[in-house]
Design an enzyme around this catalytic site. Structure first.
Site, PDB file in Angstrom:
ATOM      1  N   GLU A  39       0.827  -1.213   0.000  1.00 12.30           N
ATOM      2  CA  GLU A  39       0.000   0.000   0.000  1.00 12.30           C
ATOM      3  C   GLU A  39       0.859   1.260   0.000  1.00 12.30           C
ATOM      4  OE1 GLU A  39      -2.585   0.834   3.375  1.00 12.30           O
ATOM      5  OE2 GLU A  39      -3.179   2.739   2.459  1.00 12.30           O
ATOM      6  N   ASP A 104       8.398   4.824  15.847  1.00 13.31           N
ATOM      7  CA  ASP A 104       8.219   6.255  15.624  1.00 13.31           C
ATOM      8  C   ASP A 104       8.489   6.956  16.953  1.00 13.31           C
ATOM      9  OD1 ASP A 104       7.437   8.774  14.885  1.00 13.31           O
ATOM     10  OD2 ASP A 104       5.318   8.296  14.611  1.00 13.31           O
ATOM     11  N   ASP A 106       8.783  10.732  18.644  1.00  8.68           N
ATOM     12  CA  ASP A 106       8.436  12.118  18.353  1.00  8.68           C
ATOM     13  C   ASP A 106       8.831  13.005  19.522  1.00  8.68           C
ATOM     14  OD1 ASP A 106       5.819  13.483  16.494  1.00  8.68           O
ATOM     15  OD2 ASP A 106       6.852  14.565  18.083  1.00  8.68           O
ATOM     16  N   CYS A 117      12.844  23.971  24.043  1.00  7.74           N
ATOM     17  CA  CYS A 117      11.821  24.216  23.027  1.00  7.74           C
ATOM     18  C   CYS A 117      10.555  23.458  23.429  1.00  7.74           C
ATOM     19  CB  CYS A 117      12.220  23.675  21.656  1.00  7.74           C
ATOM     20  SG  CYS A 117      13.938  23.802  21.206  1.00  7.74           S
ATOM     21  N   CYS A 123      15.948  21.929  18.701  1.00  6.48           N
ATOM     22  CA  CYS A 123      17.274  22.518  18.594  1.00  6.48           C
ATOM     23  C   CYS A 123      18.278  21.396  18.835  1.00  6.48           C
ATOM     24  CB  CYS A 123      17.448  23.655  19.603  1.00  6.48           C
ATOM     25  SG  CYS A 123      17.509  23.094  21.312  1.00  6.48           S
ATOM     26  N   CYS A 126      17.870  19.535  22.379  1.00 10.52           N
ATOM     27  CA  CYS A 126      16.866  18.493  22.597  1.00 10.52           C
ATOM     28  C   CYS A 126      16.988  17.370  21.566  1.00 10.52           C
ATOM     29  CB  CYS A 126      15.451  19.051  22.690  1.00 10.52           C
ATOM     30  SG  CYS A 126      14.914  20.141  21.386  1.00 10.52           S
ATOM     31  N   GLY A 156      12.025  14.702   9.251  1.00  9.33           N
ATOM     32  CA  GLY A 156      11.938  15.962   8.525  1.00  9.33           C
ATOM     33  C   GLY A 156      11.607  17.146   9.417  1.00  9.33           C
ATOM     34  N   GLY A 159      11.455  14.324  14.757  1.00  3.52           N
ATOM     35  CA  GLY A 159      11.501  12.950  15.253  1.00  3.52           C
ATOM     36  C   GLY A 159      12.285  12.023  14.360  1.00  3.52           C
ATOM     37  N   HIS A 161      12.248   7.836  12.646  1.00  2.00           N
ATOM     38  CA  HIS A 161      11.556   6.580  12.384  1.00  2.00           C
ATOM     39  C   HIS A 161      12.594   5.484  12.236  1.00  2.00           C
ATOM     40  CE1 HIS A 161       8.353   9.199  10.165  1.00  2.00           C
ATOM     41  NE2 HIS A 161       8.197   9.231  11.475  1.00  2.00           N
ATOM     42  N   LEU A 319       3.452   4.726   7.552  1.00  2.37           N
ATOM     43  CA  LEU A 319       4.580   5.525   8.019  1.00  2.37           C
ATOM     44  C   LEU A 319       5.165   6.272   6.825  1.00  2.37           C
ATOM     45  CD1 LEU A 319       6.171   6.082  10.681  1.00  2.37           C
ATOM     46  CD2 LEU A 319       7.842   4.409   9.897  1.00  2.37           C
ATOM     47  N   LYS A 320       5.515   7.514   7.071  1.00  2.00           N
ATOM     48  CA  LYS A 320       6.048   8.365   6.000  1.00  2.00           C
ATOM     49  C   LYS A 320       7.291   7.752   5.362  1.00  2.00           C
ATOM     50  CE  LYS A 320       7.462  12.424   7.200  1.00  2.00           C
ATOM     51  NZ  LYS A 320       7.564  13.845   7.454  1.00  2.00           N
TER      52      LYS A 320
HETATM   53 ZN   LIG Z   1      15.424  22.294  21.985  1.00  4.19          ZN
END
Ligand SMILES: [Zn+2]
Length: 413
Positions: A39, A104, A106, A117, A123, A126, A156, A159, A161, A319-320
């Site tokens: 798919e 995944d 995030d 943030c 940034c 993190c 992108g 996060g 994957h 999933l992307k």
């Molecule tokens: Zn940050």
């Protein structure tokens, strides 16, 4: 938006690695229809969402993507029949058969402990949470589960994957996936939120060897990421969250008062590291199992990967696709080499605009028609990522497929 769409069209036309996608998702066509029954789903610029598309070849996929020019491409499961023929059979006759085991992670799941943030912002400070997650999960998946073919991808925006593409992973049932997730998910919705009677993974009896190895990595990152970069004991808002995990009321209130009384901007103000050492020192001086493991539990709570379990468990979750362009940041969802994850910088990955500029600059410089054309991606900063996708992920998988084929032939004699 119109400009982004025209950029996207050029990107799909000249840079998106369609043949590599075919090479990946056909898996050597060990099993017939593996690519054709996959798919694909697309999100269009108009926000229209198209599911259950399927294609027989890389060319078919490419011409459809050029026609639709989707802002997002998702990859779903391999079904028992081609998803585009779904309507020709009854709902019960259309079933997901296989899918990579995916993870995944995030950044928004870390909002309660991020001090730099929030939300979609990231940034380099993190981003450490993602680096830690890659290290911990990559080790567990390869060493504890023996998986070999993992593809890590930057989402992108905020996060990462992970696609586990081993044959054994692809054929896992949802129950088996659930068991893997349960094994990996030490910090479920917040470690301290576990239900009464649930086993405490920090308890000495349950602290299995995988967690011991994870802990060695987490401890190092805790000092740098949590104490130094996040400075979590530097402001009351944040130290109150950490102190909540200290299993002693008197100690919590005393330290809170002491730190509040200190003048924050004076030179005598203690650092987060000093405050943490103080907590650990005091815990060591107390008797009882809860105190012995409390600092370890806090380190896990703050640094252990936070997974989105549903994405991993369901076979038909989407999933992307790697190499998509994130519509908000313009950044390409590039693969991350886990052995180099410490130096990966999400803020400097190629953007669609930078890549098209590079293509133009290359053409302006190399207008000699006798020059042997390089592949387009080689003219841009996408090159190391495509190269890694091929050499780090596709080639080892192809050699395993060849090995399997030889074994099959041998067995047939
Ligand atoms: Zn940050």
């Amino acid at each position: 938006m119109a400009q982004f769409q025209s950029w996207l069209h050029i990107f799909y036309q000249r840079l998106f690695p369609f043949t590599d996608f075919y090479r990946w998702l056909a898996y050597g066509e060990m099993s017939k229809g593996y690519f054709a029954n996959r798919e694909w789903s697309f999100t269009l610029a108009s926000d229209v969402y198209i599911r259950f598309q399927s294609y027989k070849t890389a060319d078919e996929l490419k011409s459809e993507i050029l026609r639709l020019c989707p802002v997002k491409i998702d990859i779903g499961a391999v079904y028992n029949i081609a998803p585009k023929d779904k309507k020709t059979v009854g709902p019960s006759a259309f079933r997901p058969r296989e899918r990579e085991l995916v993870f995944d992670i995030d950044m928004t799941d870390y909002d309660d402990i991020r001090t730099c943030c929030s939300g979609a912002e990231i940034c380099l400070k993190c981003w450490d949470f993602m680096t830690i997650s890659i290290k911990i999960l990559h080790r567990a998946l390869t060493e504890d589960f023996g998986f070999k073919h993992l593809l890590w991808v930057y989402s992108g925006r905020r996060g990462v994957h992970c696609w586990v593409a081993d044959e054994r992973a692809r054929s896992m049932s949802p129950e088996a996936r659930s068991a893997v997730v349960a094994y990996l998910e030490v910090v479920k919705g917040g470690y301290h939120q576990r239900g009464q009677g649930d086993e405490d993974p920090m308890d000495e009896r349950n602290f299995h060897p995988s967690l011991v190895r994870a802990y060695a990595v987490l401890k190092k990152h805790f000092a740098k990421t949590i104490l130094l970069n996040m400075d979590v004991l530097g402001s009351r808002e944040h130290w109150m969250k950490l102190l909540q995990l200290v299993p002693d009321h008197e100690m919590r209130t005393r330290l809170d008062k002491e730190w509040t009384d200190e003048t924050p901007d004076s030179d005598s103000g203690t650092t987060s590291e000093e405050r943490w050492n103080r907590i650990v020192g005091e815990l060591r001086g107390k008797k009882g199992a809860a105190f012995e493991t409390a600092d370890r539990a806090i380190i896990f709570r703050y640094t252990y990967p936070r997974l989105d379990a549903n994405v991993s468990i369901g076979l038909n979750h989407l999933l992307k696709a790697p190499f998509c362009v994130h519509p908000k940041t313009g950044r390409v969802c590039v693969p991350i080499d886990p052995t180099q994850c410490d130096t990966f910088n999400p803020l400097t990955v190629p953007t669609i605009q930078s890549l098209l500029d590079e293509l133009n600059a290359w053409s302006a410089k190399n207008n000699n028609p006798s020059y042997i054309e390089a592949e387009n991606y080689q003219k841009t900063s996408l090159e190391p990522y495509v190269k890694y996708f091929r050499q780090g992920f596709l080639d080892p998988m192809a050699s395993e497929v060849r090995q399997r084929m030889r074994e099959r032939v041998d067995m047939s004699f």
